[in-house]
Design an enzyme around this catalytic site. Structure first.
Site, short mmCIF file in Angstrom:
data_model
loop_
_atom_site.label_atom_id
_atom_site.label_comp_id
_atom_site.label_asym_id
_atom_site.label_seq_id
_atom_site.Cartn_x
_atom_site.Cartn_y
_atom_site.Cartn_z
N ASP A 470 0.86 -1.18 0.00
CA ASP A 470 0.00 0.00 0.00
C ASP A 470 0.90 1.24 0.00
OD1 ASP A 470 -1.73 2.10 0.59
OD2 ASP A 470 -2.96 0.89 1.93
N HIS A 471 0.83 2.00 -1.07
CA HIS A 471 1.74 3.15 -1.21
C HIS A 471 1.39 4.27 -0.24
CE1 HIS A 471 5.06 4.86 -3.27
NE2 HIS A 471 4.87 4.23 -4.41
N ARG A 472 0.29 4.16 0.48
CA ARG A 472 -0.06 5.19 1.46
C ARG A 472 0.77 5.06 2.73
NH1 ARG A 472 -6.35 4.08 2.05
NH2 ARG A 472 -5.47 1.96 2.14
#
Length: 500
Positions: A470-472
């Site tokens: 998850d790039h968040r």
């Protein structure tokens, strides 16, 4: 005559809203006891046995094997018997006609209303019901042996618990819902109805789940049921195509595709398979993951020759050797200690704000393919286990998952997932993250490949690692650092395996 008690299908854990009836353990006419298993049901999580909260004679089974039942809908009807084994005395105080449906969210094991004077045998049954055994079925159970029911909601007033006789005038629908006990209709959060309205609907075959309520907040009133009872019956439309009249100017047209033929492709339909159980849960979870998580994927080829040689050396020494997946699991837990961002979860508040939740420990999910579909049981506190201990727990969880016996806790508590898709003979995969986790590591097959070792070409055992994240919660540097850590551990396993 004693009332028939209707047991509603309870919430089997994790907020599940339905379950598929696998089989009945009892039949109509059987005498059953409190907490006796009466049916086996399959949820999106696992297969469980449902115990009865009542003792008595089975009056009705509400469902057939293979049928999907909603939580809160009737499962079984039981007629109480006296301690002498006969039906309760007919001289007992008059009771409302028809079975009394127990609400899904009231005090379990406690009668909804007590008459002023009860027959001694009926009172004995109530005391038996209150005593219970204390056995608990995920989210449901009978009270313990203290004679006091465990309450799941705040106590309602005595007025709300009183159920009047069927002589209530038809012209006072508001009183039905102000003076009667209300229960929630599954799937309709705003629609609550009284037992009297439930009974009226049941006797006339009205499906409350499809009935719109005219009361405040969608409340289903007596007038709504009466309207449905007197509504004209609409005949189903013809399924065979109708002929279009021909005219001299134009040829006849087909108004509908032939039965059993797909209208879009024109091909015969071979089968229709309902999406339910594990497949339905997997589909919903994967769709949510793809719609909510901005995922990215990194991968690397790894020389696993050193790890395989280590295992062979341990085997030669006569030691019990963990499987390759257990070794990799050990490397993963060590990597998550160094890169904890990948062992988190994102939570969104009601106002739209988000926060990253970190965990003090790793529950390592192991993706397992079963006859029921893909499930992910998790090894709890995996960071505390050695490779041998991880191997034993992975084997146990995989076995119970394939039997459909894994608990909701085992299937829904993971913080990071490890997926060995190499067993299917593939090298890599851009996996979908197991929501609400933030990363998944995939391991491909180990095969012979040309590899440069000390400046010379050699044949080595090579596998591919794929990390989807998850790039968040982190950037590519963190993801690549974790992936490289695990890869280095596989290539030089002795640096992390002193505790095996």
């Amino acid at each position: 005559m004693s009332e028939t008690r209707v047991f509603l299908l309870p919430d089997l854990g994790e907020g599940l809203t339905e379950a598929e009836l696998v089989s009945w353990h009892v039949a109509v006419g059987d005498e059953i006891s409190v907490d006796q298993p009466i049916a086996e049901v399959e949820t999106a999580k696992s297969t469980v046995e449902v115990p009865s909260p009542y003792a008595g004679i089975v009056a009705e089974l509400h469902g057939q094997p293979g049928e999907t039942l909603d939580v809160g809908k009737p499962l079984i009807s039981v007629t109480p018997v006296s301690v002498a084994g006969t039906a309760a005395d007919d001289a007992a105080p008059a009771e409302p006609a028809g079975p009394v449906v127990e609400p899904a969210e009231t005090e379990l094991g406690e009668p909804a209303a007590e008459p002023a004077k009860a027959h001694p045998e009926a009172e004995a049954y109530r005391e038996e019901e209150k005593a219970g055994s204390g056995n608990v079925l995920i989210g449901y159970g009978t009270p313990g042996g203290h004679g006091v029911a465990r309450r799941t909601r705040a106590r309602r007033s005595s007025v709300a618990l009183a159920e009047p006789a069927d002589t209530t005038p038809a012209g006072t629908p508001a009183e039905d819902d102000l003076t009667l006990l209300r229960t929630r209709v599954p799937g309709r959060l705003g629609a609550v109805i009284s037992p009297l309205v439930r009974r009226m609907a049941r006797e006339h075959g009205v499906d409350l789940g499809e009935l719109p309520g005219s009361g405040e907040g969608g409340l289903i009133m007596r007038r709504d049921v009466e309207k449905a009872i007197h509504a004209p019956v609409v005949e189903p439309a013809e399924t065979t195509p109708a002929e279009t009249p021909k005219s001299p100017a134009e040829p006849a047209k087909t108004t509908a595709a032939p039965e059993g033929t797909d209208a879009r492709t024109g091909l015969p339909i071979a089968a229709r398979t309902p999406v339910r159980g594990v497949r339905k849960a997997v589909a919903a979870n994967m769709a949510r993951s793809r719609s909510e998580i901005p995922e990215a994927t990194v991968w690397v080829d790894v020389d696993a020759t050193g790890l395989l040689e280590l295992r062979e050396g341990l085997k030669a020494g006569g030691a019990q050797v963990p499987g390759l997946l257990a070794f990799i699991a050990r490397f993963v837990t060590a990597g998550l200690k160094k890169y904890p961002e990948l062992n988190t979860r994102i939570e969104t508040a009601s106002d739209g704000s988000q926060e990253i939740v970190s965990f003090d420990g790793v529950n390592l999910g192991i993706a397992a393919q079963t006859d029921r579909g893909l499930v992910v049981p998790s090894v709890r506190a995996a960071e505390k286990l050695t490779a041998r201990e991880l191997d034993a727990e992975i084997r146990r969880l995989t076995d119970v998952a394939r039997q459909g016996k894994a608990t909701p806790t085992e299937l829904g508590s993971g913080t990071f997932t490890l997926n060995n898709y190499g067993v299917f003979g593939v090298d890599g995969s851009a996996a979908i993250i197991n929501h609400p986790e933030v990363a998944i590591l995939g391991v491909g097959r180990i095969i012979d490949k040309p590899w440069v070792v000390n400046g010379e070409l050699a044949v080595r055992k090579v596998t591919e690692l794929t990390l989807t994240f998850d790039h968040r919660v982190c950037d590519g540097g963190t993801a690549a650092g974790f992936l490289r850590f695990v890869a280095d551990a596989i290539e030089n396993p002795t640096t992390l395996l002193a505790d095996i």
